[in-house]
Scaffold this motif. Sequence first.
Motif, mmCIF file in Angstrom:
data_model
loop_
_atom_site.group_PDB
_atom_site.id
_atom_site.type_symbol
_atom_site.label_atom_id
_atom_site.label_comp_id
_atom_site.label_asym_id
_atom_site.label_seq_id
_atom_site.Cartn_x
_atom_site.Cartn_y
_atom_site.Cartn_z
ATOM 1 N N LYS A 163 59.361 -116.423 12.146
ATOM 2 C CA LYS A 163 57.994 -116.315 12.196
ATOM 3 C C LYS A 163 57.981 -114.936 13.018
ATOM 4 C CE LYS A 163 53.719 -118.238 13.957
ATOM 5 N NZ LYS A 163 53.281 -119.273 14.479
ATOM 6 N N SER A 164 58.495 -114.683 14.008
ATOM 7 C CA SER A 164 58.429 -113.462 14.910
ATOM 8 C C SER A 164 58.912 -112.394 14.241
ATOM 9 C CB SER A 164 59.149 -113.900 16.336
ATOM 10 O OG SER A 164 60.384 -113.830 16.111
ATOM 11 N N THR A 312 46.514 -107.452 14.049
ATOM 12 C CA THR A 312 46.673 -107.862 15.468
ATOM 13 C C THR A 312 46.524 -109.191 15.732
ATOM 14 O OG1 THR A 312 44.259 -107.285 15.478
ATOM 15 C CG2 THR A 312 45.625 -105.575 16.017
ATOM 16 N N SER A 313 46.076 -110.030 15.018
ATOM 17 C CA SER A 313 45.735 -111.648 15.388
ATOM 18 C C SER A 313 47.485 -112.167 15.378
ATOM 19 C CB SER A 313 45.036 -112.108 14.381
ATOM 20 O OG SER A 313 45.486 -112.060 12.918
ATOM 21 N N LYS A 314 48.275 -111.618 14.119
ATOM 22 C CA LYS A 314 49.573 -111.924 14.346
ATOM 23 C C LYS A 314 50.281 -111.098 15.191
ATOM 24 C CE LYS A 314 48.922 -112.833 9.369
ATOM 25 N NZ LYS A 314 49.232 -112.571 8.003
ATOM 26 N N LEU A 315 50.352 -110.164 15.301
ATOM 27 C CA LEU A 315 51.135 -109.369 16.436
ATOM 28 C C LEU A 315 50.851 -109.886 17.880
ATOM 29 C CD1 LEU A 315 51.177 -105.496 15.291
ATOM 30 C CD2 LEU A 315 52.507 -107.260 14.724
ATOM 31 N N SER A 316 49.716 -110.077 18.218
ATOM 32 C CA SER A 316 49.504 -110.689 19.640
ATOM 33 C C SER A 316 50.147 -111.601 19.786
ATOM 34 C CB SER A 316 47.762 -110.708 19.806
ATOM 35 O OG SER A 316 47.331 -111.710 18.857
ATOM 36 N N ASN A 323 55.569 -107.447 18.847
ATOM 37 C CA ASN A 323 54.094 -107.525 19.119
ATOM 38 C C ASN A 323 53.509 -105.899 19.311
ATOM 39 O OD1 ASN A 323 54.988 -106.434 21.497
ATOM 40 N ND2 ASN A 323 53.671 -107.638 22.722
ATOM 41 N N ARG A 324 54.322 -105.031 18.576
ATOM 42 C CA ARG A 324 53.721 -103.770 18.594
ATOM 43 C C ARG A 324 53.371 -103.092 17.247
ATOM 44 N NH1 ARG A 324 58.606 -101.373 22.078
ATOM 45 N NH2 ARG A 324 57.791 -99.323 21.651
ATOM 46 N N PHE A 325 52.557 -102.268 17.017
ATOM 47 C CA PHE A 325 52.468 -101.492 15.916
ATOM 48 C C PHE A 325 52.725 -100.110 15.993
ATOM 49 C CE2 PHE A 325 48.066 -101.517 17.656
ATOM 50 C CZ PHE A 325 47.813 -100.236 17.411
ATOM 51 N N ALA A 326 53.370 -99.338 15.047
ATOM 52 C CA ALA A 326 53.695 -98.118 15.253
ATOM 53 C C ALA A 326 52.704 -97.187 14.394
ATOM 54 C CB ALA A 326 54.898 -97.636 14.744
ATOM 55 N N SER A 338 51.561 -101.877 22.413
ATOM 56 C CA SER A 338 51.768 -103.348 22.243
ATOM 57 C C SER A 338 50.352 -103.854 22.043
ATOM 58 C CB SER A 338 52.236 -104.161 23.586
ATOM 59 O OG SER A 338 53.721 -103.544 23.891
ATOM 60 N N VAL A 339 50.073 -105.065 21.353
ATOM 61 C CA VAL A 339 49.049 -105.664 20.912
ATOM 62 C C VAL A 339 48.947 -107.009 21.849
ATOM 63 C CG1 VAL A 339 47.552 -107.035 19.220
ATOM 64 C CG2 VAL A 339 49.059 -104.797 18.727
ATOM 65 N N ARG A 340 47.855 -107.306 22.708
ATOM 66 C CA ARG A 340 47.810 -108.194 23.591
ATOM 67 C C ARG A 340 46.712 -109.223 23.260
ATOM 68 N NH1 ARG A 340 51.957 -109.211 27.240
ATOM 69 N NH2 ARG A 340 50.173 -109.875 28.609
ATOM 70 N N GLN A 341 45.913 -108.613 22.258
ATOM 71 C CA GLN A 341 44.656 -109.693 21.861
ATOM 72 C C GLN A 341 44.214 -109.132 20.384
ATOM 73 O OE1 GLN A 341 42.039 -108.243 25.001
ATOM 74 N NE2 GLN A 341 40.479 -107.907 23.338
ATOM 75 N N THR A 342 43.478 -109.870 19.800
ATOM 76 C CA THR A 342 43.005 -109.784 18.427
ATOM 77 C C THR A 342 42.004 -108.403 18.628
ATOM 78 O OG1 THR A 342 43.502 -111.893 17.696
ATOM 79 C CG2 THR A 342 41.986 -110.752 16.303
ATOM 80 N N LEU A 343 42.321 -107.644 17.762
ATOM 81 C CA LEU A 343 41.277 -106.434 17.653
ATOM 82 C C LEU A 343 40.567 -106.244 16.268
ATOM 83 C CD1 LEU A 343 43.646 -103.788 19.378
ATOM 84 C CD2 LEU A 343 41.859 -105.301 20.487
#
Length: 589
Positions: A163-164, A312-316, A323-326, A338-343
Amino acid sequence: MAAPKKGRGPAGGQSRPGRALAFILIAMVALTGGMFWSGHTTPRLGIDLAGGTSITLKAKAEPGQESAVNETNMNTAVGIIERRVNGLGVSEAEVQTQGRENIIVNIPKGTNEKQAREQVGTTAQLYFRPVLTVASAAPEPAPTADSSGTPKPSASASTGDKKSATPTATASTQGRALSEALRAPNATGTPTPTGSASATPKSSATPKAGDTPQATPSADPATAALQQKFTTLNCLDPKARAAVGQGVKPTEPVVACGEDAPGVWSKYLLGPAEVEGRDVDDAKGVLDQQRGMWIVTMEFTDAGSKKFQAITSKLSQQADPQNRFAIVLDGNVVSAPSVRQTLSASAEISGNFNQQSAQDLGNILSYGALPLTFDTQSVDTVTAALGGEQLEAGLIAGAIGLALVVLYLVVYYRGLSFIAILSLGVSALLTYVIMALLGPAIGFALNLPAVCGAIVAIGITADSFIVYFERIRDELREGRTLRPAVERAWPRARRTILVSDFVSFLAAAVLFIVTVGKVQGFAFTLGLTTLLDVVVVFLFTKPVMTLLARTKFFGNGHPWSGLDPKRLGAKPPLRRTRRATAPVDPKEA
């Protein structure tokens, strides 16, 4: 009236010419020493002299978006193209705008022309991709083999959770198989600052050599090939960085390189693109007054907001680095926060930004939303042989012009020509040394128009000497001796020289501002040599003339000195006579 102090020269005179000569001598020695110390002992040559490729691009806006062709967007495009050219391992390339809608790319010899055209002539591709794993830039060591001949990894790590590792639910089957095959990395990231929608850029979680992840063998040939490409990728090699990501579709996983800090690179394995650059409505680097730090803000379109919210909801919910998007531009990772919350509709990127880096990233993100494409108008290739012929022709023309000037000075001014030739030599030396130093300092390149500017400057410099010499001759014709004539002629000659050089410099400055490309080389050289003319006349020609006026050869007006009073038709020497005193009438007294 008080008598003048002893030793004070006439008005406008120069009482200590040795100081001026010492100053210019020290400047010449310092500049020449700096040239040899820097290792750049020759001026950098432009494309038309050294050979290379010149590409002209014309911006074209999409229908209904004609206003997109503006100065801001064109400057952003120049920055993107510079990144591409540098990615080819090219040094000393020039990328600049020409007019309102053209961009000129000059690439020196030694660059593959076809590859250069492909790089600079295509629209920049900006994507947001989830990070699957990240490793150090160097290629991983080759796996060892056991007694059966089966390769095995050089280091072991626990298998990552499915999943991760899966980038999104919409990823292709190939992407899911790849993410399942990847092992979880051991690198740890820097915690996100409180209140930040997204964490620090990729530089905050640079992997260490010992954290290099390993991949298990995969039955899928495409996945195995991608794993092998990631393992052997060397992001320290500029050519390897330029080649990564070429020909990969947005829906496919990709390997990429990213610069975490100046000279510090990492390699990334990224999932399929989830958001495109066209989904960004606006982005800019701003100063957060409350936190006292520079951040990058992003606004998305309606369609982009939905895509960004989904990813972002999945990466967070993932652990670092998944948890990062490039943010990938032309195959290179420019940031990986890094993504800490849904955006959704808006986001910010915060971290170790300064004003320049925040604005640069904002421009890059904005460029993905620019409705601009570029058509290749022309591609001109100049061989080194042709450039050498042009340079040789220019030098021959300069030598002929200099020889004619020297011949005229010798015939007409005789001994005075010695001073003029020395001054021309000093001016030529200063011009050459400064041009050699300006190459690495500001990227100045000596092209053929610049050579023409230097040739024209020979006449401007000689004209200053002629003005001064003629003023001295006028004083001699009035019956004065040489030493006072030299000092009395200087103030009037000085004004004429300054006015003449100011007009020449003003013309060069205007030409430099209103023109682009090679014509600017002519204007720059003309302006530089005009300034040097003032320096040489004030600090060399005048002091040398003052010293030589004290010699018998010049002071006594030798026939070959160029200052012979008889040849000049001088009046009899001026002599002071006492006026006869008329007798005073006692009555008038």
